[in-house]
Design a protein around this motif. Structure first.
Motif, PDB file in Angstrom:
ATOM      1  N   SER A 164       0.817  -1.216   0.000  1.00 59.99           N
ATOM      2  CA  SER A 164       0.000   0.000   0.000  1.00 59.99           C
ATOM      3  C   SER A 164       0.850   1.265   0.000  1.00 59.99           C
ATOM      4  N   VAL A 165       1.946   1.255   0.767  1.00 53.51           N
ATOM      5  CA  VAL A 165       2.816   2.434   0.794  1.00 53.51           C
ATOM      6  C   VAL A 165       3.467   2.663  -0.572  1.00 53.51           C
ATOM      7  N   PRO A 166       4.090   1.632  -1.205  1.00 56.71           N
ATOM      8  CA  PRO A 166       4.619   1.853  -2.564  1.00 56.71           C
ATOM      9  C   PRO A 166       3.538   2.263  -3.559  1.00 56.71           C
ATOM     10  N   ALA A 167       2.328   1.693  -3.433  1.00 57.17           N
ATOM     11  CA  ALA A 167       1.238   2.072  -4.342  1.00 57.17           C
ATOM     12  C   ALA A 167       0.860   3.535  -4.144  1.00 57.17           C
ATOM     13  N   ALA A 168       0.861   3.979  -2.888  1.00 59.05           N
ATOM     14  CA  ALA A 168       0.571   5.389  -2.611  1.00 59.05           C
ATOM     15  C   ALA A 168       1.651   6.286  -3.188  1.00 59.05           C
ATOM     16  N   ASP A 169       2.911   5.869  -3.049  1.00 58.50           N
ATOM     17  CA  ASP A 169       4.009   6.649  -3.615  1.00 58.50           C
ATOM     18  C   ASP A 169       3.893   6.737  -5.140  1.00 58.50           C
ATOM     19  N   ALA A 170       3.577   5.597  -5.760  1.00 58.12           N
ATOM     20  CA  ALA A 170       3.475   5.571  -7.225  1.00 58.12           C
ATOM     21  C   ALA A 170       2.272   6.368  -7.714  1.00 58.12           C
ATOM     22  N   GLN A 175      -4.513   8.014  -1.229  1.00 59.68           N
ATOM     23  CA  GLN A 175      -5.754   7.564  -1.856  1.00 59.68           C
ATOM     24  C   GLN A 175      -5.496   6.431  -2.845  1.00 59.68           C
ATOM     25  N   ALA A 176      -4.390   6.540  -3.599  1.00 58.98           N
ATOM     26  CA  ALA A 176      -4.059   5.492  -4.570  1.00 58.98           C
ATOM     27  C   ALA A 176      -3.744   4.174  -3.869  1.00 58.98           C
ATOM     28  N   GLY A 177      -3.111   4.263  -2.706  1.00 52.89           N
ATOM     29  CA  GLY A 177      -2.776   3.066  -1.958  1.00 52.89           C
ATOM     30  C   GLY A 177      -3.982   2.353  -1.383  1.00 52.89           C
ATOM     31  N   LEU A 178      -5.134   3.049  -1.308  1.00 52.50           N
ATOM     32  CA  LEU A 178      -6.366   2.432  -0.813  1.00 52.50           C
ATOM     33  C   LEU A 178      -7.257   1.930  -1.950  1.00 52.50           C
ATOM     34  N   VAL A 179      -7.389   2.719  -3.018  1.00 49.51           N
ATOM     35  CA  VAL A 179      -8.366   2.393  -4.052  1.00 49.51           C
ATOM     36  C   VAL A 179      -7.904   1.255  -4.953  1.00 49.51           C
ATOM     37  N   VAL A 180      -6.619   1.004  -5.037  1.00 52.23           N
ATOM     38  CA  VAL A 180      -6.113  -0.017  -5.949  1.00 52.23           C
ATOM     39  C   VAL A 180      -6.698  -1.398  -5.651  1.00 52.23           C
ATOM     40  N   TRP A 181      -7.089  -1.642  -4.405  1.00 55.77           N
ATOM     41  CA  TRP A 181      -7.577  -2.975  -4.032  1.00 55.77           C
ATOM     42  C   TRP A 181      -8.989  -3.249  -4.529  1.00 55.77           C
ATOM     43  N   ALA A 182      -9.666  -2.230  -5.058  1.00 59.27           N
ATOM     44  CA  ALA A 182     -10.983  -2.457  -5.662  1.00 59.27           C
ATOM     45  C   ALA A 182     -10.870  -3.345  -6.898  1.00 59.27           C
ATOM     46  N   LEU A 183      -9.732  -3.314  -7.565  1.00 63.40           N
ATOM     47  CA  LEU A 183      -9.527  -4.154  -8.744  1.00 63.40           C
ATOM     48  C   LEU A 183      -9.550  -5.640  -8.375  1.00 63.40           C
ATOM     49  N   SER A 251       9.858   0.320   7.485  1.00 60.83           N
ATOM     50  CA  SER A 251      10.280  -0.809   8.312  1.00 60.83           C
ATOM     51  C   SER A 251       9.165  -1.263   9.238  1.00 60.83           C
ATOM     52  N   ALA A 252       8.412  -0.316   9.773  1.00 67.33           N
ATOM     53  CA  ALA A 252       7.293  -0.666  10.655  1.00 67.33           C
ATOM     54  C   ALA A 252       6.240  -1.463   9.886  1.00 67.33           C
ATOM     55  N   ALA A 253       5.928  -1.016   8.664  1.00 68.36           N
ATOM     56  CA  ALA A 253       4.971  -1.749   7.837  1.00 68.36           C
ATOM     57  C   ALA A 253       5.512  -3.124   7.469  1.00 68.36           C
ATOM     58  N   LEU A 254       6.832  -3.217   7.260  1.00 62.09           N
ATOM     59  CA  LEU A 254       7.451  -4.499   6.932  1.00 62.09           C
ATOM     60  C   LEU A 254       7.325  -5.487   8.092  1.00 62.09           C
ATOM     61  N   HIS A 255       7.449  -4.989   9.318  1.00 66.84           N
ATOM     62  CA  HIS A 255       7.256  -5.865  10.482  1.00 66.84           C
ATOM     63  C   HIS A 255       5.848  -6.477  10.479  1.00 66.84           C
ATOM     64  N   LEU A 256       4.841  -5.672  10.158  1.00 69.54           N
ATOM     65  CA  LEU A 256       3.486  -6.192  10.077  1.00 69.54           C
ATOM     66  C   LEU A 256       3.373  -7.231   8.972  1.00 69.54           C
TER      67      LEU A 256
END
Length: 405
Positions: A164-170, A175-183, A251-256
């Motif tokens: 989600s974080v890379p998707a938001a960056d891209a 918002q992009a990091g959240l909506v992409v999962w609708a696909l 790194s925190a997201a990677l731990h999850l």
């Protein structure tokens, strides 16, 4: 005696039982893949959303909204199945999920909350109905199929947390990091459509009223509720716990993500192991002890043992697929499986709903994560005790005869 759910296979699948079974399994796994994407993506992006102006109170609400929604909307799952059938009910669930994932990024905080509620409503209905599909279509492979869809669900959660974080960056924003999962929801919906073409015999059927009078059913519900607290606290706050300990957001997201990924093979194995054991109390005790150890570690040494605590949290989370398996093991018919699933998820999630919200408030009030983590460790100890009641090898309604499932 309650009427048994009987789901006739759709006409498109009647040409071959094996092909129909394989296609159904693929569709079930695609649905499972969607059941946590929209939740862990929020946890991974929450700090960024708050940096972008999202009020802290709204952020805390977003972390509690999934379990609140699962409790309230999950209770309607059987009512929907009686009205439109289990198969079409799952199609409705996927439509709600996809719609909510798109709507929640279109405007400000109010729309974000409303869209998240709609998306989580779809997840809630699918949560309740999917175990009934497994019980009905895969009665001799409940452990394997439950393990498979639990593992896929976990993989989806881990992937969304990491991507989600890379998707938001891209995409230029959270918002992009959240909506992409609708696909992904759209793909699952298309895959499930062939199973909605025949009127479902579940329509108009009732059953499961005796569950509310059973101590075993209430114990299963309590185990499901407590493990839900741990799961949603982890998905909502584990990245923040690590970030506050000094780790970067990535790194925190990677731990999850690691916590979720290491649980995948255990999620796959645990349901089959639960069936072989007959009684599931010892298995629940071992897994609960891992969760308790993880929370104690996060309280006293979040940096020194960061990866160990993440791993223990992930492996101990296998109480989730074990509890899903108990929905089938503790019931005789698919109707009762769906009814126990609805009871455990509505009541269990209602109790769990306060978990992420309370943890967030305690952290803000005390300025640390120590007290919340220690309280969660205590809850894991209680789960050990209740697990021995839930894990008794009986069919609910036949406890006096100790009939094994």
């Amino acid at each position: 005696m309650s009427a048994e759910l009987h789901h006739p296979r759709p006409r498109v699948a009647t040409s071959g039982a094996r092909g129909g079974g394989a296609l159904l399994l693929v569709a079930v796994l695609l649905i499972a893949l969607n059941l946590r994407l929209g939740i862990t993506s929020v946890g991974a992006l929450l700090d960024r959303m708050e940096d972008d102006g999202l009020p802290t109170g709204v952020g805390a609400l977003l972390t509690s909204l999934p379990v609140l929604c699962f409790a309230v909307v999950g209770a309607t799952g059987m009512a929907l199945a009686r009205r439109v059938g289990v198969h079409r009910g799952l199609a409705v669930a996927l439509l709600l999920l996809g719609l909510g994932l798109v709507v929640r990024v279109l405007d400000g905080p109010a729309v974000l909350v409303a869209g998240t509620f709609v998306a989580c409503s779809g997840i809630a209905v699918a949560n309740v109905l999917l175990p009934a599909v497994v019980k009905e279509h895969f009665p001799t492979r409940v452990g394997q199929v439950t393990g498979a869809y639990s593992a896929v669900l976990s993989l989806g959660a881990a992937f969304a947390a990491a991507a989600s974080v890379p998707a938001a960056d891209a995409g230029g924003g959270w918002q992009a990091g959240l909506v992409v999962w609708a696909l992904v929801a759209l793909v699952a919906f298309v895959a499930w459509l062939p199973w909605c073409r025949v009127r479902d015999a579940a329509q108009g059927r009732r059953g499961g009223g005796h569950l509310w009078r059973s101590p075993v059913a209430w114990a299963v519900t309590a185990v499901f509720g407590s493990q839900s607290v741990f799961a949603y606290v982890a998905m909502s706050w584990l990245p923040s716990i690590y970030a506050d300990a000094g780790f970067s957001d990535a790194s925190a997201a990677l731990h999850l993500s690691v916590s979720i990924l290491v649980g995948v093979p255990v999620y796959f194995i645990a349901p089959s192991l639960a069936i072989r054991l007959g009684a599931q109390g010892h298995l629940i005790a071992v897994l609960s002890t891992m969760v308790a150890t993880s929370f104690v570690g996060l309280a006293v040494a979040p940096v020194a043992g960061s990866w160990l605590w993440a791993v223990l949290m992930g492996v101990g989370g296998a109480v989730f697929p074990v509890s899903l398996t108990m929905f089938a093991l503790r019931t005789r018919t698919a109707t009762d499986t769906a009814a126990l699933s609805g009871m455990a998820q509505s009541v269990g999630y209602l109790g769990a709903a306060a978990g992420p919200f309370t943890v967030g408030l305690l952290s803000d009030a005390t300025g640390s994560w120590t007290l919340p983590c220690l309280l969660l460790a205590g809850l894991a100890a209680i789960q050990v005790v209740v697990g021995y009641v839930a894990g008794r090898p009986v069919v609910i309604g036949e406890e006096s005869g100790a009939v094994t499932a």
